[in-house]
Design a protein around this motif. Structure first.
Motif, PDB file in Angstrom:
ATOM      1  N   TYR A  17       0.842  -1.205   0.000  1.00  0.00           N
ATOM      2  CA  TYR A  17       0.000   0.000   0.000  1.00  0.00           C
ATOM      3  C   TYR A  17       0.875   1.251   0.000  1.00  0.00           C
ATOM      4  N   ASN A  18       0.377   2.354   0.576  1.00  0.00           N
ATOM      5  CA  ASN A  18       1.114   3.618   0.633  1.00  0.00           C
ATOM      6  C   ASN A  18       1.468   4.118  -0.769  1.00  0.00           C
ATOM      7  N   GLY A  19       0.468   4.144  -1.645  1.00  0.00           N
ATOM      8  CA  GLY A  19       0.675   4.664  -3.000  1.00  0.00           C
ATOM      9  C   GLY A  19       1.429   3.725  -3.911  1.00  0.00           C
ATOM     10  N   ARG A  20       1.415   2.438  -3.596  1.00  0.00           N
ATOM     11  CA  ARG A  20       2.193   1.510  -4.398  1.00  0.00           C
ATOM     12  C   ARG A  20       1.302   0.476  -5.076  1.00  0.00           C
ATOM     13  N   TRP A  21       1.791  -0.744  -5.285  1.00  0.00           N
ATOM     14  CA  TRP A  21       1.145  -1.721  -6.158  1.00  0.00           C
ATOM     15  C   TRP A  21      -0.311  -2.000  -5.791  1.00  0.00           C
ATOM     16  N   ALA A  22      -0.627  -2.057  -4.503  1.00  0.00           N
ATOM     17  CA  ALA A  22      -1.982  -2.421  -4.079  1.00  0.00           C
ATOM     18  C   ALA A  22      -2.983  -1.286  -4.228  1.00  0.00           C
ATOM     19  N   THR A  23      -2.511  -0.082  -4.510  1.00  0.00           N
ATOM     20  CA  THR A  23      -3.408   1.077  -4.555  1.00  0.00           C
ATOM     21  C   THR A  23      -3.573   1.646  -5.962  1.00  0.00           C
ATOM     22  N   LEU A  24      -2.847   1.091  -6.931  1.00  0.00           N
ATOM     23  CA  LEU A  24      -2.874   1.636  -8.286  1.00  0.00           C
ATOM     24  C   LEU A  24      -3.544   0.669  -9.241  1.00  0.00           C
ATOM     25  N   GLU A  25      -4.092   1.210 -10.322  1.00  0.00           N
ATOM     26  CA  GLU A  25      -4.739   0.336 -11.297  1.00  0.00           C
ATOM     27  C   GLU A  25      -3.709  -0.544 -11.983  1.00  0.00           C
ATOM     28  N   ASP A  26      -4.148  -1.678 -12.471  1.00  0.00           N
ATOM     29  CA  ASP A  26      -3.254  -2.600 -13.176  1.00  0.00           C
ATOM     30  C   ASP A  26      -2.563  -1.889 -14.328  1.00  0.00           C
ATOM     31  N   GLY A  27      -1.304  -2.201 -14.498  1.00  0.00           N
ATOM     32  CA  GLY A  27      -0.554  -1.622 -15.601  1.00  0.00           C
ATOM     33  C   GLY A  27       0.284  -0.419 -15.226  1.00  0.00           C
ATOM     34  N   VAL A  28       0.051   0.139 -14.012  1.00  0.00           N
ATOM     35  CA  VAL A  28       0.833   1.292 -13.560  1.00  0.00           C
ATOM     36  C   VAL A  28       2.049   0.798 -12.771  1.00  0.00           C
ATOM     37  N   ILE A  29       3.208   1.333 -13.091  1.00  0.00           N
ATOM     38  CA  ILE A  29       4.435   1.002 -12.357  1.00  0.00           C
ATOM     39  C   ILE A  29       4.648   2.044 -11.268  1.00  0.00           C
ATOM     40  N   LEU A 340       1.863   9.880 -15.128  1.00  0.00           N
ATOM     41  CA  LEU A 340       0.876   8.879 -14.724  1.00  0.00           C
ATOM     42  C   LEU A 340      -0.163   8.656 -15.824  1.00  0.00           C
ATOM     43  N   GLN A 341      -0.645   9.736 -16.414  1.00  0.00           N
ATOM     44  CA  GLN A 341      -1.692   9.628 -17.432  1.00  0.00           C
ATOM     45  C   GLN A 341      -1.179   9.053 -18.749  1.00  0.00           C
ATOM     46  N   HIS A 342      -0.003   9.483 -19.158  1.00  0.00           N
ATOM     47  CA  HIS A 342       0.482   9.121 -20.494  1.00  0.00           C
ATOM     48  C   HIS A 342       1.547   8.021 -20.491  1.00  0.00           C
ATOM     49  N   GLY A 343       2.169   7.793 -19.346  1.00  0.00           N
ATOM     50  CA  GLY A 343       3.197   6.756 -19.287  1.00  0.00           C
ATOM     51  C   GLY A 343       2.867   5.614 -18.356  1.00  0.00           C
ATOM     52  N   LYS A 344       1.775   5.753 -17.589  1.00  0.00           N
ATOM     53  CA  LYS A 344       1.380   4.748 -16.606  1.00  0.00           C
ATOM     54  C   LYS A 344       2.514   4.452 -15.616  1.00  0.00           C
ATOM     55  N   VAL A 345       3.141   5.525 -15.131  1.00  0.00           N
ATOM     56  CA  VAL A 345       4.178   5.423 -14.108  1.00  0.00           C
ATOM     57  C   VAL A 345       3.837   6.406 -12.996  1.00  0.00           C
ATOM     58  N   THR A 369      13.657  -1.575  -6.819  1.00  0.00           N
ATOM     59  CA  THR A 369      12.928  -2.611  -7.531  1.00  0.00           C
ATOM     60  C   THR A 369      13.912  -3.355  -8.423  1.00  0.00           C
ATOM     61  N   SER A 370      13.414  -4.205  -9.297  1.00  0.00           N
ATOM     62  CA  SER A 370      14.316  -4.892 -10.224  1.00  0.00           C
ATOM     63  C   SER A 370      14.784  -3.903 -11.293  1.00  0.00           C
ATOM     64  N   GLN A 371      15.915  -4.196 -11.906  1.00  0.00           N
ATOM     65  CA  GLN A 371      16.389  -3.318 -12.965  1.00  0.00           C
ATOM     66  C   GLN A 371      15.442  -3.340 -14.157  1.00  0.00           C
ATOM     67  N   LYS A 372      14.786  -4.465 -14.383  1.00  0.00           N
ATOM     68  CA  LYS A 372      13.836  -4.573 -15.497  1.00  0.00           C
ATOM     69  C   LYS A 372      12.644  -3.631 -15.278  1.00  0.00           C
ATOM     70  N   ILE A 373      12.081  -3.639 -14.068  1.00  0.00           N
ATOM     71  CA  ILE A 373      10.959  -2.747 -13.758  1.00  0.00           C
ATOM     72  C   ILE A 373      11.411  -1.293 -13.815  1.00  0.00           C
ATOM     73  N   LEU A 374      12.585  -1.019 -13.269  1.00  0.00           N
ATOM     74  CA  LEU A 374      13.112   0.344 -13.278  1.00  0.00           C
ATOM     75  C   LEU A 374      13.298   0.845 -14.703  1.00  0.00           C
ATOM     76  N   GLU A 375      13.881   0.018 -15.544  1.00  0.00           N
ATOM     77  CA  GLU A 375      14.101   0.415 -16.936  1.00  0.00           C
ATOM     78  C   GLU A 375      12.788   0.679 -17.656  1.00  0.00           C
ATOM     79  N   GLU A 376      11.821  -0.194 -17.453  1.00  0.00           N
ATOM     80  CA  GLU A 376      10.513  -0.015 -18.084  1.00  0.00           C
ATOM     81  C   GLU A 376       9.857   1.282 -17.598  1.00  0.00           C
ATOM     82  N   GLY A 377       9.923   1.517 -16.288  1.00  0.00           N
ATOM     83  CA  GLY A 377       9.304   2.723 -15.748  1.00  0.00           C
ATOM     84  C   GLY A 377       9.949   3.991 -16.276  1.00  0.00           C
TER      85      GLY A 377
END
Length: 387
Positions: A17-29, A340-345, A369-377
């Motif tokens: 939580y706290n503005g992270r994975w559990a609080t954001l819509e799917d697809g947002v990093i 957030l709106q245009h990059g889903k980050v 986070t992982s380097q893969k997630i970081l790079e994508e974000g």
């Protein structure tokens, strides 16, 4: 270790939580709240299981379990040039609670406290909750250096406290013993308390040395509190465990009494304390690998952002957050909303709400986070301005 394969995304979506994975819509990093994406060290997990096997979760000593207090004191003495005994340690429900308790102990309504600008919002919140008034001392957002001329000018009869963040969040600055001694000299000259928030003091790069505030001089030792926590270096924020350290046992005893820790009104979960003790006693190998991964992520993110054209990044000496300066003219809030709106980050805007007036024109990016997630974000963030 610390790759994408080591991240349980389903668990994060249920629990982070706290503005992270559990609080954001799917697809947002989420590159937002400073919380690791990786599971805790196996040593901590197994230690918690072992602790509850006998079936007892009884009250512990009000000031903290002896093994917890000893672990924290030893950790500071070995790693941070400290000079603490277990009697100098009070277990609290997170570093954040420690900050609130110190402000409440030091300040009466109408008293004033000096905090850095920018800095994490909890500094301001703690002072105001205690009925105090905040005065902001500027910090150079490029170098992290404190404006000592302004600091001196802010002190008058109602000033009671100087609060520092070392290492600094969000700038990632590690303050040298010389800088800390200067803070101590100023505080001592005006009989002020100093609170040093050192929750980030385990996440330091390039083999830099760290000196806990009270270690740098006798002046620093006499009238100060240190705050520490386990959420950054060991990923156990949900267990709500931290510590307040003070070299003067009489002061800490009075602080413990006035903070209601000598009764069952306050107090810290014994399970959480055991997790903290196990982290410091047995999970250091995990932590060292985590730190190595974080330094790689720091350098990786700095390189990408340096060539982005949209921000100018800093290279933090500590923490696992970057605080880049925006180049394209948008405000911090506008930039974060666009990404957030245009990059889903999701990123944290450098707005007054989160870091004070001096943060405007910046964003904060968490890279634990992982380097893969970081790079994508990061690539999504950059591409959102190029599409």
């Amino acid at each position: 270790m610390f790759s994408n394969n080591d991240i349980n995304f389903e668990a994060l979506k249920r629990k982070a939580y706290n503005g992270r994975w559990a609080t954001l819509e799917d697809g947002v990093i989420p590159l937002t709240a400073a919380d690791p994406d990786f599971r805790i060290a196996r040593e901590i997990e197994h230690g918690i299981i072992e602790y509850i096997k006998d079936g007892y979760l009884s009250y512990g000593p009000f000031s903290g379990l002896p093994e917890f207090k000893k672990s924290v004191a030893d950790h500071f003495n070995k790693e941070k040039s400290g000079n603490f005994s277990p009697e100098n340690v009070l277990a609290v429900n997170s570093a954040a609670q420690g900050m609130f308790l110190i402000a409440s102990y030091v300040l009466n309504p109408g008293d004033e406290a000096i905090i850095l600008d920018p800095v994490d919002f909890l500094f301001k919140k703690s002072v105001e909750t205690a009925g105090g008034k905040v005065n902001l001392c500027p910090v150079d957002t490029h170098t992290g250096e404190i404006d000592f001329e302004t600091l001196n000018s802010l002190i008058h009869s109602k000033t009671k406290l100087i609060s520092i963040c070392n290492p600094h969040n969000p700038l990632g600055k590690v303050y040298s013993p010389d800088v800390l001694r200067k803070v101590a000299q100023i505080a001592s000259a005006h009989d002020l308390w100093v609170m040093s928030d050192e929750i980030w003091s385990d996440i330091i790069y390039d083999n830099r040395n760290f000196h806990t505030y009270s270690s740098v001089s006798e002046e620093a030792r006499k009238k100060s509190f240190t705050v520490y926590g386990f959420s950054k270096s060991f990923g156990i924020a949900g267990l709500r465990i931290g510590a307040v350290l003070c070299n003067d046992v009489d002061i800490l005893t009075d602080f413990t009494e006035k903070s209601n820790f000598n009764s069952t009104i306050e107090g810290v979960s014994t399970l959480s304390q055991m997790a903290g003790s196990i982290a410091l006693e047995k999970a250091k190998p995990w932590y060292k690998e985590f730190l190595k991964h974080l330094q790689g992520n720091r350098d990786f993110a700095f390189n990408i952002l340096s060539h982005s054209g949209i921000v100018t990044p800093n290279l933090p000496e500590a923490t696992f957050v970057l605080f880049p300066e925006i180049k394209n003219g948008l405000s911090s809030e506008e930039f974060a909303y666009h990404v957030l709106q245009h990059g889903k980050v999701a990123i944290v805007p450098g707005s007054e709400r989160w870091f004070g007036k001096g943060a405007e024109g910046h964003i904060r990016i968490c890279f634990s986070t992982s380097q893969k997630i970081l790079e994508e974000g990061l690539n999504r963030m950059i591409s959102s301005f190029n599409d």
